[in-house]
Design a protein around this motif. Sequence first.
Motif, PDB file in Angstrom:
ATOM      1  N   GLU A  32       0.830  -1.211   0.166  1.00  0.00           N
ATOM      2  CA  GLU A  32      -0.054  -0.077   0.029  1.00  0.00           C
ATOM      3  C   GLU A  32       0.851   1.284  -0.160  1.00  0.00           C
ATOM      4  OE1 GLU A  32      -3.939   1.786   2.295  1.00  0.00           O
ATOM      5  OE2 GLU A  32      -2.956   0.131   3.169  1.00  0.00           O
ATOM      6  N   VAL A  33       0.439   2.083  -1.266  1.00  0.00           N
ATOM      7  CA  VAL A  33       1.404   3.161  -1.135  1.00  0.00           C
ATOM      8  C   VAL A  33       0.489   4.601  -1.154  1.00  0.00           C
ATOM      9  CG1 VAL A  33       3.471   2.268  -2.185  1.00  0.00           C
ATOM     10  CG2 VAL A  33       1.254   3.217  -3.716  1.00  0.00           C
ATOM     11  N   ALA A  34       0.688   5.561  -1.014  1.00  0.00           N
ATOM     12  CA  ALA A  34      -0.134   6.902  -0.876  1.00  0.00           C
ATOM     13  C   ALA A  34      -0.306   7.250  -2.508  1.00  0.00           C
ATOM     14  CB  ALA A  34       0.749   8.285  -0.447  1.00  0.00           C
ATOM     15  N   GLU A  35       0.533   6.793  -3.366  1.00  0.00           N
ATOM     16  CA  GLU A  35       0.319   7.239  -4.959  1.00  0.00           C
ATOM     17  C   GLU A  35       0.953   6.512  -5.660  1.00  0.00           C
ATOM     18  OE1 GLU A  35       1.849  11.125  -7.599  1.00  0.00           O
ATOM     19  OE2 GLU A  35       0.867  11.665  -5.740  1.00  0.00           O
ATOM     20  N   LEU A  36       0.469   6.025  -6.989  1.00  0.00           N
ATOM     21  CA  LEU A  36       1.034   5.050  -7.633  1.00  0.00           C
ATOM     22  C   LEU A  36       1.918   5.670  -8.446  1.00  0.00           C
ATOM     23  CD1 LEU A  36      -2.229   2.914  -8.582  1.00  0.00           C
ATOM     24  CD2 LEU A  36      -0.306   2.446  -7.020  1.00  0.00           C
ATOM     25  N   PRO A  37       2.963   4.925  -9.281  1.00  0.00           N
ATOM     26  CA  PRO A  37       3.901   5.595 -10.199  1.00  0.00           C
ATOM     27  C   PRO A  37       3.113   5.865 -11.225  1.00  0.00           C
ATOM     28  CG  PRO A  37       4.526   3.262 -10.133  1.00  0.00           C
ATOM     29  CD  PRO A  37       3.171   3.548  -8.929  1.00  0.00           C
ATOM     30  N   ALA A  38       3.544   7.030 -12.234  1.00  0.00           N
ATOM     31  CA  ALA A  38       2.814   7.757 -13.289  1.00  0.00           C
ATOM     32  C   ALA A  38       3.196   6.740 -14.657  1.00  0.00           C
ATOM     33  CB  ALA A  38       3.132   8.982 -13.405  1.00  0.00           C
ATOM     34  N   GLY A  49      -2.061   6.341 -17.617  1.00  0.00           N
ATOM     35  CA  GLY A  49      -2.636   7.018 -16.462  1.00  0.00           C
ATOM     36  C   GLY A  49      -3.786   6.365 -15.885  1.00  0.00           C
ATOM     37  N   SER A  50      -5.058   6.921 -15.672  1.00  0.00           N
ATOM     38  CA  SER A  50      -6.026   6.203 -15.204  1.00  0.00           C
ATOM     39  C   SER A  50      -6.994   6.163 -16.393  1.00  0.00           C
ATOM     40  CB  SER A  50      -6.632   7.019 -14.001  1.00  0.00           C
ATOM     41  OG  SER A  50      -7.079   8.264 -14.386  1.00  0.00           O
TER      42      SER A  50
END
Length: 153
Positions: free
Chosen positions: A130-136, A140-141
């Motif tokens: 679990e991380v605060a932000e995923l790598p770009a 993207g999304s």
Amino acid sequence: MSDVRVAITRLPHGADLPLPAYATADAAGLDLLAAIDAPVILQPLGRALVPSGISIALPAGYEAQVRPRSGLALKQGVTVLNAPGTIDADYRGEVGVILINLSDQPVTLQRGDRIAQLLLAKVERLAWDEVAELPATMRGSGGFGSTGIAAKR
């Protein structure tokens, strides 16, 4: 290729049927047979759980995948509804195949018909990080179809 030993039991209603087997030396899947006592008629859009007459004990770290047979799908419109179906290593019940008739004509299944393929697959376990932000990434999304739209620009 190496062989992985898998314990198999023929159930009473499948005792006279051959064990699942590879049709050719380089086939990826073994053919599963219909262990039915009477013909099963699949009406258009009808589905049925078809017994195979076997139970298996997979080794830890493997799954068995139940996949459609291409000839049955092309010629009769019959496929595996939840393809690929997964058999977990700790499941000991009968291997069943959920078939659906996607054609506009009834299809009759007979005892011993080849109804699906069984493939063995190695399974890797997922461990969350679990991380605060995923790598770009470039995508993207972007959702379904987004890579096709981006490619046209």
